[in-house]
Design an enzyme around this catalytic site. Structure first.
Site, PDB file in Angstrom:
ATOM      1  N   LYS B  26     -21.251   6.323  15.228  1.00  0.00           N
ATOM      2  CA  LYS B  26     -22.548   5.952  15.786  1.00  0.00           C
ATOM      3  C   LYS B  26     -23.005   7.010  16.789  1.00  0.00           C
ATOM      4  O   LYS B  26     -24.130   7.523  16.707  1.00  0.00           O
ATOM      5  CB  LYS B  26     -22.423   4.592  16.457  1.00  0.00           C
ATOM      6  CG  LYS B  26     -23.717   4.018  16.947  1.00  0.00           C
ATOM      7  CD  LYS B  26     -23.446   2.706  17.699  1.00  0.00           C
ATOM      8  CE  LYS B  26     -24.647   1.793  17.620  1.00  0.00           C
ATOM      9  NZ  LYS B  26     -24.831   1.189  16.291  1.00  0.00           N
ATOM     10  N   ARG B  96     -22.212  -0.397  23.308  1.00  0.00           N
ATOM     11  CA  ARG B  96     -21.639  -0.687  21.981  1.00  0.00           C
ATOM     12  C   ARG B  96     -20.431   0.189  21.709  1.00  0.00           C
ATOM     13  O   ARG B  96     -20.382   1.332  22.149  1.00  0.00           O
ATOM     14  CB  ARG B  96     -22.659  -0.370  20.884  1.00  0.00           C
ATOM     15  CG  ARG B  96     -23.879  -1.229  20.855  1.00  0.00           C
ATOM     16  CD  ARG B  96     -24.778  -0.740  19.719  1.00  0.00           C
ATOM     17  NE  ARG B  96     -26.178  -0.851  20.077  1.00  0.00           N
ATOM     18  CZ  ARG B  96     -26.986  -1.809  19.591  1.00  0.00           C
ATOM     19  NH1 ARG B  96     -26.525  -2.684  18.716  1.00  0.00           N
ATOM     20  NH2 ARG B  96     -28.237  -1.861  19.973  1.00  0.00           N
ATOM     21  N   GLY B 105     -18.467  -5.331  13.158  1.00  0.00           N
ATOM     22  CA  GLY B 105     -18.239  -6.637  13.769  1.00  0.00           C
ATOM     23  C   GLY B 105     -16.870  -6.821  14.375  1.00  0.00           C
ATOM     24  O   GLY B 105     -16.534  -7.891  14.879  1.00  0.00           O
ATOM     25  N   MET B 107     -15.475  -5.045  16.888  1.00  0.00           N
ATOM     26  CA  MET B 107     -15.378  -4.858  18.339  1.00  0.00           C
ATOM     27  C   MET B 107     -16.624  -5.375  19.028  1.00  0.00           C
ATOM     28  O   MET B 107     -17.562  -5.836  18.387  1.00  0.00           O
ATOM     29  CB  MET B 107     -15.112  -3.391  18.650  1.00  0.00           C
ATOM     30  CG  MET B 107     -13.651  -3.041  18.331  1.00  0.00           C
ATOM     31  SD  MET B 107     -13.337  -1.326  18.621  1.00  0.00           S
ATOM     32  CE  MET B 107     -14.543  -0.603  17.557  1.00  0.00           C
ATOM     33  N   ARG B 352     -26.718   6.490   9.122  1.00  0.00           N
ATOM     34  CA  ARG B 352     -25.387   6.795   8.574  1.00  0.00           C
ATOM     35  C   ARG B 352     -25.531   6.921   7.054  1.00  0.00           C
ATOM     36  O   ARG B 352     -26.530   6.457   6.485  1.00  0.00           O
ATOM     37  CB  ARG B 352     -24.376   5.708   8.937  1.00  0.00           C
ATOM     38  CG  ARG B 352     -24.804   4.338   8.499  1.00  0.00           C
ATOM     39  CD  ARG B 352     -23.839   3.282   8.993  1.00  0.00           C
ATOM     40  NE  ARG B 352     -24.363   1.950   8.715  1.00  0.00           N
ATOM     41  CZ  ARG B 352     -23.825   0.838   9.139  1.00  0.00           C
ATOM     42  NH1 ARG B 352     -22.761   0.865   9.914  1.00  0.00           N
ATOM     43  NH2 ARG B 352     -24.354  -0.334   8.828  1.00  0.00           N
ATOM     44  N   HIS B 468       4.611  -3.043 -16.066  1.00  0.00           N
ATOM     45  CA  HIS B 468       4.260  -3.026 -17.485  1.00  0.00           C
ATOM     46  C   HIS B 468       2.844  -3.534 -17.698  1.00  0.00           C
ATOM     47  O   HIS B 468       2.026  -2.909 -18.385  1.00  0.00           O
ATOM     48  CB  HIS B 468       5.266  -3.884 -18.266  1.00  0.00           C
ATOM     49  CG  HIS B 468       4.942  -3.988 -19.724  1.00  0.00           C
ATOM     50  ND1 HIS B 468       4.228  -5.025 -20.249  1.00  0.00           N
ATOM     51  CD2 HIS B 468       5.195  -3.139 -20.744  1.00  0.00           C
ATOM     52  CE1 HIS B 468       4.082  -4.829 -21.550  1.00  0.00           C
ATOM     53  NE2 HIS B 468       4.660  -3.684 -21.873  1.00  0.00           N
ATOM     54  N   SER B 777       5.753  18.328 -20.726  1.00  0.00           N
ATOM     55  CA  SER B 777       4.832  17.312 -20.250  1.00  0.00           C
ATOM     56  C   SER B 777       5.561  16.517 -19.177  1.00  0.00           C
ATOM     57  O   SER B 777       6.621  15.939 -19.432  1.00  0.00           O
ATOM     58  CB  SER B 777       4.413  16.403 -21.405  1.00  0.00           C
ATOM     59  OG  SER B 777       3.538  15.412 -20.932  1.00  0.00           O
ATOM     60  N   CYS B 844       1.716  13.448 -18.251  1.00  0.00           N
ATOM     61  CA  CYS B 844       1.295  12.282 -19.023  1.00  0.00           C
ATOM     62  C   CYS B 844       1.746  10.993 -18.369  1.00  0.00           C
ATOM     63  O   CYS B 844       1.731   9.945 -18.976  1.00  0.00           O
ATOM     64  CB  CYS B 844       1.803  12.364 -20.460  1.00  0.00           C
ATOM     65  SG  CYS B 844       3.591  12.355 -20.579  1.00  0.00           S
ATOM     66  N   TYR B 864      -3.118  20.687 -18.505  1.00  0.00           N
ATOM     67  CA  TYR B 864      -3.883  19.473 -18.788  1.00  0.00           C
ATOM     68  C   TYR B 864      -3.276  18.259 -18.083  1.00  0.00           C
ATOM     69  O   TYR B 864      -2.122  18.299 -17.662  1.00  0.00           O
ATOM     70  CB  TYR B 864      -3.974  19.210 -20.297  1.00  0.00           C
ATOM     71  CG  TYR B 864      -2.659  18.812 -20.933  1.00  0.00           C
ATOM     72  CD1 TYR B 864      -2.252  17.481 -20.982  1.00  0.00           C
ATOM     73  CD2 TYR B 864      -1.835  19.771 -21.504  1.00  0.00           C
ATOM     74  CE1 TYR B 864      -1.045  17.123 -21.558  1.00  0.00           C
ATOM     75  CE2 TYR B 864      -0.629  19.431 -22.084  1.00  0.00           C
ATOM     76  CZ  TYR B 864      -0.235  18.103 -22.103  1.00  0.00           C
ATOM     77  OH  TYR B 864       0.955  17.756 -22.662  1.00  0.00           O
TER      78      TYR B 864
END
Ligand SMILES: [Mg+2]
Ligand SMILES: [Mg+2]
Lengths: 884, 884
Positions: B26, B96, B105, B107, B352, B468, B777, B844, B864
């Site tokens: 802020k 604030r 909300g 604090m 913001r 799984h 891989s 993979c 890859y």
């Protein structure tokens, strides 16, 4: 040009003893003996390279071979003064295999080669013994036909049998010369029938036939199997030795014998052997005639009424004694020799390093060092550390007969016989009644510890060299045969069976933890013998080694045993083992099943008392030596049984509802316990357990100190650490507890907090971990499991095949995988020491007692190895060898 | 001297937007707005460092603070032309909190500070609205008493209630000024009763009280919990903003509002917001009055009958549009702003970066790039890859009400509602009848695959992000909530319960795979929207990325889906998944249960046909793109059930005696299946399986080639390799099979044999493995398990606590452990490429779809990543970001 053939004889030789790889063991030693002037019948060796080339080139010989053999044969003729195939003074030869490693009886041999209808007459004439000549001829034809021509022996046996019937006699030697002459003809006729060709008369044809047969025998099934069993590579190949024949059976001035230059049984410096007058080598082995002793002393001590060689042929005996001296001076080790006396002349046919018992090995090494024949360090290097292990346990009486019904892994050395029981409880019950029992289980779990204790030994049908049963048995010094897959156990029927053999509970079995044999009935055992040589070797080992040796021990007995064996501290106290006994497991279960914090605290309070007592006792026994106590390691479900009946019992004993036991058991169940909620992860989620254990350790240290004992250096070890944060959090708990206890007790004590390095991640993070850890102990069991991704409990399904296929050379749970696991250890050592200079590091996995692994530990700079108490002497020797 | 206080206002500021760490979000943005000349009420910020020092120094302030605040306050007075506590023109301020990260909300805030009995009169006079002044005063006393003095709000609510009763009205705004004046007195009296002291009249005392309260609120329980949930470190601290009050409720020339510079819901470039005339910020939020639209266009499109700001205050509206333009040009992103209009003057109170839907995020990024506001690469960098994932799945209607009964892990994105079923079979049965079902299991196993397919989504009570269920669900694009531990499942009763809520089979639940919520009943969902912006972003991503993206896929559906999402090949075909369907599992079981070689061969023949068909189809779909097929990986016992009833079924289906099923199940049982007889170990012990699979692959390649399709490059992948020998043996089997098939089919095809690198040992041995492997891989699931020594199935018991305690930052199964596992990967890449130049390498594991892990893969030079089809778009974007 490649030299395919090496000559020996007449005080000279092309080869040397060191050339075993090229000439095979037999050929190399014949060359060596010849070159130091011993009376070796002349001969030559076709190298192992001929064999390799033979197989590479589709069973053909190198081109130059023929010429080289011819030249060598000519040299033998010259040296022996005989001529191959000569009608008046024929040279006869033996053709024998000779591989790098001894493979007794596996490959083929042909003797008396060169005999035919002409040369046999000459042999008869020159020996003056026609019967001897024809008997030799008959044997040659039979042997050659079998080995070279591939004709079944039964054919010749039948003919021999018929000849004896005709003559009306029972024994071969009762046949007269005419019978033998006829037999030779009958044999040859049979050969023609079988192969459609005449038996070769040409000695050269005979020679090449025999050479080919020996090379071919390298690939026969027997040899292949033997090589597989003994880890001998096929690529080594065999050499072939062709040597002039000498005969111990040419009359009463002939003899043949075998001897050891020292007593192979107890190691004393006595000439020890046997001989037979007028006999061939095979007669000594066959055991039909009683052999005679070499020395008067031996004759007397064995109460033999046959005269010794010393008495029968005193000159030859003196010559043999000189040879004995020469050989030991030359080889600097006890030799196993074969000799033949032909017409009052001594010939040496073989020498090799003599096999000996563990006991003799130590004695000989110590004696030879004391005699100045070898140095102390040579004495140490010569002893396989495993020998030491054999010395510490009873062994089977080698003379006893035994009916082996199955074979498993030799998981813990020693032999044990006892009544078969199938449960730990039954083992305890019977042992209390004074019975000796053998615990047989499919596999064991921590629940069975009391049974393992009560039993003489343990046999399992599943699991490997590092299965629970194997590890615990080694730790206790109990013999163990593990993973005997052929044994089927039926718990319900209280019976085991192997094929058609069934053994009921209460019947006796014997196991041999050195060979892995399972034997029906009771086989007498020989108690362990620890001679002065043992102490001497251990003392010498301690002079040389730089690695310290500690033991893994939890019980007072183990700790005492370890100290007696020379352990310099305890490298691993597995605290969980302390929680399995009687009342302890109840408290442990109450802790696990606690409904709330208060319940848990109460159970922990009880455990604290027990743990403190146990550790106090260990500290007291170890008397100031360092003791490394590991925090609780196994997953909690190991403490809770899984069958309904057992759960009901537990519920009753712990005073909780059965439903809670069931629920907790389900909650705690894990898919992969080895990778589960265990090690420091338990201490992170239940810091109160860690606190209790730390308190027990420190209160124990205080108690020992206050009682005036040497205050121990307590080393608190955090298991299964993967991240620095785990260690930091737990170190704080331990330090806070230490501070509290020191304040409460009004005394200070030294302690260290360290960690096990047993995960690949811990090895990589060693630099960070060393910021907090004051020592490292490599837990190579878990580290091997995780590095290889291989559970030691499950590897039994494929590891044997892996070994057979050469995928692994050694079970990596037995001998450290230096390439893989070893690299991680090296990384951890480097990073740890970079972060913390001179940091103390050791190993406490099963590998701590394995000689090859100990060598590795020494090389990478560890400070100590820790192993089961009974491995401590082995480790001391291995550590010395590593340092040499 | 440390600068503890930063000023802003009147076109100038000490701070900047980049100083969020010091000034909080802020404060930094107020400073930024002020410095670019936007109308920000003057004020100052006490830095977050004050907060940290405050807590370090036992809740005391740095000595210099008082002076700096006094100076800053003087500057505010000067800039606002008002004086703090002045009896005629008093300055009022708001106090604030403002942390680095938004903590809405959590604090405390105090408004209207500076009011007392004197200044309220001045406020009344200057505003010309006595009621407004006293209402402000009343609110201030109440707020201050609550926040700073810690008096319960209920006291004030009772007094307010009594005042309304006395006046006979229902609403607060019906009270007249006299009521309010009395209320202030009553409030103050109450304060005195509660704390024994007067309410502070001195504005400076009020100010320091409020500042202290805000700092203290950093440590209140709400804030702590919030930080824990959102991974916000306690050490960050909060800033405090003190700012001159402006009032939107001083009359009809006043207003207050909030706006987004673009539509946050669909991303269109429209000014989008609401305001209320004569109101305070909290009134907009409270929703008592209906807010008005900003623009005429919005008013019309929403059919509102209230005039828009464009109509009511056209000058202010124009000014606001300029501000909007300025902010977007300046911040180069869509902003969420708050403004107040006080007596026809616009004040900006907050700006913001605006929150937006995934859909809007893409649209805005594309639009801004097209508008030239940002570059293409900035557009790409700005999008969290996870947003893409949300776009591909239905989401819960954000407006719908929902009764959340439990929370689990957000294991696979998307929302799903369906009738609860507890078994895969039931799921299939009901799905066939057209019902939508939600599969609920404690955990799932490969046996449940058909149920997962049939269900809309899956909920498990155990297991983590890579259990799984989670893995399979992600692969199929099914929503999944995993490890919802609060849910108790009772299979027998076909019921689940959470506390007192019970859900019977057939009742409806909804799950949200993005939040992990489990919701009672059916919540409406919004289908996935794939706008043109999606395609644009993907195309841009492809321009920048260098990493290729492949998919893990076994079924034709998955393969098609993957291709549609832009996969450049299949990186992992888990062949075992092909064996779970109907007839296949029967053949598979017959193979496993085979009594002899012939039996096994017959079963394998059947499997060959099926496997070949499956792979042919995959090759066809992938149309020449590379397809990596992994050999059978899981241990065989996964294919055999373990309950008696199921075993009986299997015995019947496979046509074998029940006893053999039982025995085989026992034989195959493993203590730690993850480390057991699986991966290449199966192929080593059952080479015929490997041969069958290789044959299926090559025959498929031949079939596709012969049918005229693009001939695929078949990549055969050997899993779980630890030693070179394993790979060599199997490569030979594969090559022999390839040669045989090529000969049989009379055609050549290209193929490669490679290996998964998924064990620490494989990483270390990568140099050797690369001698044989043509590609690597990385299987990071297993590699993480073994490196950490942690089973992903069991880690649920401690990983949550590990995260809570900061031992791990991220679940290492979700985001690659770069320090540990990552080092091993780096080593393997280096050694592999040293041995085989330019070797192709990919990943993979599940991590292939995780943006942070993808960045790592890019960095270490992989070629890859391969991930589940639904992650392919995410991976494409993440790969582009990694390259940028
Ligand atoms: Mg361990
Ligand atoms: Mg894997």
């Amino acid at each position: 040009m490649v030299q395919w053939v090496y000559n020996f004889g007449a005080g000279a030789a092309d080869g040397r003893a060191e050339m075993k790889n090229l000439l095979g063991g037999k050929g190399a030693n014949l060359a060596e003996m010849a070159s130091i002037g011993l009376p070796v019948p002349p001969g030559f060796t076709l190298t192992t390279e001929v064999c390799t080339r033979f197989y590479e080139d589709k069973c053909t010989y190198p081109a130059e071979l023929k010429g080289q053999v011819a030249k060598a044969l000519a040299l033998v003729e010259e040296r022996s003064g005989q001529k191959f195939g000569d009608a008046t003074n024929p040279l006869l030869v033996s053709v024998r295999s000779g591989a790098r490693a001894s493979m007794p009886g596996m490959m083929d041999t042909v003797l008396n080669l060169g005999l035919n209808d002409q040369t046999v007459a000459a042999l008869a004439k020159r020996s003056g013994d026609r019967r001897f000549a024809y008997d030799s001829y008959r044997r040659f034809v039979q042997m050659y036909s079998d080995v070279v021509l591939g004709i079944e022996l039964s054919h010749f046996e039948k003919l021999l049998e018929r000849a004896k019937q005709r003559r009306g006699v029972k024994q071969d030697h009762e046949l007269v010369v005419e019978d033998l002459e006829k037999l030779v003809m009958d044999y040859k006729a049979r050969v023609h029938v079988e192969i459609g060709m005449d038996f070769p008369e040409d000695p050269h044809e005979q020679l090449w036939g025999a050479i080919g047969a020996v090379f071919n025998s390298w690939m026969n099934q027997r040899a292949k199997t033997y090589r597989q069993l003994h880890d001998i590579p096929e690529a080594w190949g065999t050499a072939v030795n062709v040597q002039a024949m000498v005969f111990g059976n040419m009359g009463s001035d002939c003899a043949t014998g075998v001897a050891f230059t020292r007593n192979p049984s107890n190691g004393t410096n006595d000439f020890y052997g046997e001989f037979l007058v007028n006999a061939q080598g095979e007669d000594v082995v066959a055991g039909i005639r009683t052999p005679q002793e070499l020395t008067i002393q031996a004759r007397k001590s064995h109460g033999s009424d046959l005269p010794s060689l010393e008495e029968v042929m005193p000159n030859i005996f003196r010559e043999l004694c000189t040879v004995r001296q020469q050989l030991e001076t030359h080889y600097k080790d006890m030799q196993d020799i074969e000799f033949t006396i032909q017409q009052n002349k001594l010939y040496m046919l073989q020498t090799r390093t003599g096999k000996r018992t563990a006991h003799a090995a130590l004695q000989i090494a110590v004696d030879m060092a004391n005699e100045g024949l070898i140095s102390k360090s040579q004495a140490l290097m010569r002893l396989k550390p495993e020998l030491i292990d054999q010395l510490l346990h009873p062994t089977l009486d080698p003379k006893a007969k035994k009916q082996v019904i199955a074979k498993g892994l030799p998981a813990s050395p020693g032999a044990a016989a006892g009544k078969v029981v199938f449960s730990a409880d039954e083992a305890v019950r019977r042992a209390k009644d004074g019975e000796k029992v053998l615990l047989v289980r499919i596999e064991t779990s921590p629940d069975d510890i009391h049974g393992l204790h009560a039993a003489e030994g343990v046999l399992t049908t599943r699991g490997g060299m590092t299965s629970h049963a194997a590890v615990v048995a080694r730790g206790m010094g109990r013999p163990c045969v593990a993973g005997a897959g052929a044994v089927q156990v039926d718990y319900a029927a209280a019976r085991l069976s192997v094929g058609s053999v069934a053994v009921q509970e209460g019947q006796i079995l014997t196991i041999d933890g050195v060979t892995g044999e399972v034997i029906l009935g009771e086989v007498p055992t020989v108690p362990p013998q620890m001679s002065g040589a043992f102490g001497t070797i251990m003392a010498w080992a301690d002079e040389y080694r730089t690695l310290q040796v500690r033991a893994n021990a939890e019980t007072p007995n183990d700790a005492r045993q370890a100290k007696e064996f020379g352990a310099q501290g305890i490298g691993l106290v597995r605290t969980e083992h302390m929680f399995f006994d009687g009342g302890r497991i109840i408290a442990m279960r109450r802790m696990i099943l606690a409904a709330d914090e208060a319940d848990r605290k109460a159970a922990l309070e009880e455990l604290l008392t027990m743990q403190r007592e146990d550790i106090t006792e260990l500290f007291r026994i170890m008397d100031g030596r360092p003791v490394t106590v590991r925090l609780l390691d196994p997953p909690l479900h190991e403490f809770i049984p899984h069958t309904e009946a057992e759960m009901a019992q537990v519920a009753k004993a712990a005073g909780v509802p059965l439903n809670r036991v069931r629920r907790r058991a389900t909650e705690l169940q894990e898919a992969n316990p080895m990778l589960g909620h265990r090690g420091c992860r338990l201490a992170i989620t239940y810091p109160e357990i860690c606190e209790m254990q730390a308190r027990a350790i420190f209160e124990a240290a205080a108690a020992v100190g206050r009682a005036g004992g040497a205050v121990p250096v307590a080393e608190v070890m955090v298991p299964l650490v993967a991240t620095l944060q785990e260690l930091s959090i737990l170190k704080e708990v331990v330090e806070k507890t230490a501070a509290a206890v020191q304040k409460e007790q009004g005394m200070n004590f030294t302690y260290r907090v360290g960690t096990m390095i047993e995960l690949p991640r811990a090895c990589l993070q060693a630099g960070k971990l060393a910021e907090q850890a004051e020592f490292f102990s490599f837990g190579t069991n878990d580290l091997t499991q995780t590095t290889y991704g291989m559970s030691r409990d499950d590897a039994g399904a494929f590891l044997p095949e892996y070994k057979a296929k050469g995928i692994v050379e050694q079970d990596p749970f037995v001998s450290l995988d230096q390439e893989g696991v070893g690299e991680l250890i090296k990384v951890a050592v480097e990073r740890g020491r970079t972060a913390r200079n001179g940091m103390k590091m050791g190993i406490c996995g099963e590998h701590g007692g394995d000689p090859a692994s100990i060598e590795f530990c020494n090389k990478v700079g560890l400070d100590y190895v820790s192993c089961s108490p009974f491995r401590v002497p082995v480790a001391r020797l291995a550590a010395a060898q590593a340092a040499l």
